[in-house]
Design a protein around this motif. Structure first.
Motif, short mmCIF file in Angstrom:
data_model
loop_
_atom_site.label_atom_id
_atom_site.label_comp_id
_atom_site.label_asym_id
_atom_site.label_seq_id
_atom_site.Cartn_x
_atom_site.Cartn_y
_atom_site.Cartn_z
N MET A 1 17.87 17.91 -8.23
CA MET A 1 16.56 18.34 -7.73
C MET A 1 16.25 19.78 -8.15
SD MET A 1 15.14 15.83 -6.20
CE MET A 1 15.86 14.81 -7.46
N MET A 2 17.29 20.60 -8.21
CA MET A 2 17.12 21.98 -8.66
C MET A 2 16.62 22.02 -10.10
SD MET A 2 20.15 24.79 -8.43
CE MET A 2 20.20 26.22 -9.46
N ILE A 3 17.15 21.14 -10.94
CA ILE A 3 16.74 21.06 -12.34
C ILE A 3 15.28 20.60 -12.44
CG2 ILE A 3 17.13 19.87 -14.53
CD1 ILE A 3 20.14 19.65 -13.56
N ILE A 4 14.97 19.51 -11.74
CA ILE A 4 13.61 18.97 -11.79
C ILE A 4 12.60 19.99 -11.27
CG2 ILE A 4 12.07 17.21 -10.82
CD1 ILE A 4 14.57 15.32 -10.87
N ASN A 5 12.94 20.62 -10.14
CA ASN A 5 12.06 21.64 -9.57
C ASN A 5 11.84 22.80 -10.54
OD1 ASN A 5 10.65 22.92 -7.24
ND2 ASN A 5 12.34 24.38 -7.43
N GLY A 6 12.94 23.27 -11.14
CA GLY A 6 12.84 24.38 -12.10
C GLY A 6 11.97 24.04 -13.29
N ILE A 7 12.16 22.83 -13.82
CA ILE A 7 11.37 22.40 -14.98
C ILE A 7 9.88 22.31 -14.62
CG2 ILE A 7 10.91 20.44 -16.51
CD1 ILE A 7 14.00 19.98 -16.53
N CYS A 8 9.59 21.75 -13.45
CA CYS A 8 8.18 21.64 -13.02
C CYS A 8 7.54 23.03 -12.89
CB CYS A 8 8.07 20.89 -11.70
SG CYS A 8 8.40 19.12 -11.85
N TRP A 9 8.26 23.97 -12.28
CA TRP A 9 7.73 25.32 -12.13
C TRP A 9 7.58 26.02 -13.48
CZ3 TRP A 9 4.88 27.13 -8.53
CH2 TRP A 9 5.02 26.70 -7.21
N VAL A 10 8.51 25.78 -14.40
CA VAL A 10 8.40 26.38 -15.74
C VAL A 10 7.14 25.86 -16.44
CG1 VAL A 10 9.43 26.44 -18.05
CG2 VAL A 10 10.84 26.91 -16.04
N ILE A 11 6.92 24.55 -16.37
CA ILE A 11 5.71 23.97 -16.98
C ILE A 11 4.46 24.58 -16.35
CG2 ILE A 11 4.37 21.84 -17.24
CD1 ILE A 11 7.14 20.39 -17.43
N TYR A 12 4.46 24.67 -15.03
CA TYR A 12 3.33 25.27 -14.33
C TYR A 12 3.16 26.74 -14.74
CZ TYR A 12 0.43 27.11 -10.56
OH TYR A 12 -0.56 27.72 -9.84
#
Length: 90
Positions: A44-55
């Motif tokens: 979840m940390m990876i998915i969350n980080g990727i989503c925030w990076v894209i944002y």
């Protein structure tokens, strides 16, 4: 305090938070087992980080991009270590 300073402080605190698994990585390597460590939180940390990076790229905000990229990378490293030291009977 201006908004840039608040963004910098938030970024530093976020990076410190994402560095916290380093102790767990060290323990897993030392004990040669990841027994009792749930990989879900790191996934979840990876998915969350990727989503925030894209944002962050979408709004061109390095205060969002940099700390969350660090989090995604450290989450990936932790997940790799967890699976590397996962015993077959777990």
């Amino acid at each position: 305090m201006d908004i840039q300073t608040i963004g910098l402080i938030a970024s530093i605190i976020t990076i410190i938070m994402f560095i916290s698994p380093v102790d767990q990585i060290r323990d897993i390597i030392k004990d040669k087992t990841s027994h009792g460590v749930s990989p879900i939180i790191y996934g979840m940390m990876i998915i969350n980080g990727i989503c925030w990076v894209i944002y962050g790229f979408g709004i061109n905000n390095s205060f969002i991009i940099i700390p969350n990229a660090v989090g995604a990378v450290l989450g990936t490293a932790t997940l790799f270590i967890i699976y590397k030291y996962r015993s077959h009977k777990e």
